[in-house]
Design an enzyme around this catalytic site. Structure first.
Site, mmCIF file in Angstrom:
data_model
loop_
_atom_site.group_PDB
_atom_site.id
_atom_site.type_symbol
_atom_site.label_atom_id
_atom_site.label_comp_id
_atom_site.label_asym_id
_atom_site.label_seq_id
_atom_site.Cartn_x
_atom_site.Cartn_y
_atom_site.Cartn_z
ATOM 1 N N HIS A 185 1.035 -11.536 2.752
ATOM 2 C CA HIS A 185 -0.032 -10.925 1.954
ATOM 3 C C HIS A 185 -0.542 -11.834 0.838
ATOM 4 O O HIS A 185 -1.719 -11.781 0.470
ATOM 5 C CB HIS A 185 0.491 -9.618 1.343
ATOM 6 N N TYR B 123 0.828 -1.206 0.000
ATOM 7 C CA TYR B 123 0.000 0.000 0.000
ATOM 8 C C TYR B 123 0.871 1.269 0.000
ATOM 9 O O TYR B 123 0.370 2.357 -0.276
ATOM 10 C CB TYR B 123 -0.925 0.055 1.217
#
Length: 289
Positions: free
Chosen positions: A115, A54
């Site tokens: 992730h 991000y």
């Protein structure tokens, strides 16, 4: 853990994790992050979800360090999640996790996830992927033992990935974070998590916003005198599934928090669950070996 009245779920580490958190995907730049975190804290959010990919860990950490005192809170009152980037899967996992810790600069991370089950730059069918996942998990276990990562888990894992991990891990994952909404009920994955005592957590609860315009969702919302987003989030938390709605709009952040003062009827829950078609709005890890 927190002075907030937001309901929470007990993780297998013995720690409570709030059922509601702010997703920060696509929140970029210090001003946008600060505004969103400020609005979220004001609305009662006590969990914040970031990730290496991000590119906002530093901004999230800075905003929290500046805002906690304003809201009469301490570091211990908030639950911070971040995630290991696919580029750091394998031998770079330790450095990747330490980089997240440094970027957030909050002393420790409450929950740190792998992730993605694959490795960036490597084909999904590459048979080095399982070894890289195992190496990443060993690094997370080490940092967990040191107290730097209070809980560790995974994201986007399939039932097969979960079963492989459970066979080899020393410390079981606390959380599996995956896409979950009425069109993707993830029945098998939820069952696997229940079997292993792993918390099943939702992202993309609104189907990238598209589900808020679904006729059934809109009808349930109208009858409930709630927004479609509130209905979709309530559908998840009413099943005990934590949610991470993301928004940069302070009013929407506040609206998304109003999911604990109403209940959907069994009929409405069933109507929403009947939309299940296995549809994914986000990425699909089913081909990753």
């Amino acid at each position: 853990m927190s002075s907030s009245t937001t309901p929470s779920v007990l993780l297998n580490t013995g720690v409570q994790m709030p059922l509601l958190g702010l997703g920060t995907y696509k929140l970029t730049g210090p001003e946008d992050v600060y505004r969103a975190v400020d609005a979220a804290l004001d609305a009662g959010y006590r969990a914040f979800d970031s990730a290496t990919v991000y590119r906002n860990e530093a901004d999230v950490g800075r905003a929290l360090r500046e805002l906690l005192h304003k809201h009469g809170l301490t570091r211990e009152d908030v639950f911070i999640t971040s995630k290991l980037g696919p580029k750091d899967q394998g031998e770079r996992a330790m450095d990747g996790a330490l980089h997240s810790l440094s970027q957030l600069d909050l002393g420790y991370i409450d929950l740190y996830l792998i992730h993605w089950p694959g490795t960036q730059g490597m084909d999904v069918t590459d048979h080095r992927n399982p070894g890289n996942r195992a190496q990443s998990w060993a690094a997370l276990e080490e940092l967990h033992a040191q107290g730097k990562l209070k809980a560790i888990g995974v994201s986007n894992y399939t039932p097969a990935h979960m079963k492989d991990l459970m066979k080899s891990c020393k410390i079981p994952p606390a959380v599996l974070q995956v896409e979950f909404h009425p069109q993707l009920c993830q029945t098998e994955l939820k069952s696997v998590c229940d079997e292993y005592g792993v918390c099943f957590q939702s992202y993309s609860s609104l189907g990238k916003g598209e589900l808020t315009a679904h006729p059934v969702v809109m009808e349930v919302a109208k009858n409930s005198k709630r927004t479609p987003a509130q209905v979709l989030l309530r559908w998840a938390v009413q099943q005990g599934v934590p949610v991470l709605p993301k928004s940069s709009n302070p009013d929407r952040i506040k609206d998304n928090a109003r999911i604990f003062d109403f209940t959907l009827s069994d009929t409405d829950m069933d109507r929403l669950s009947a939309l299940d078609s296995g549809h994914k709005y986000c990425w699909d890890a089913s081909q990753v070996v």
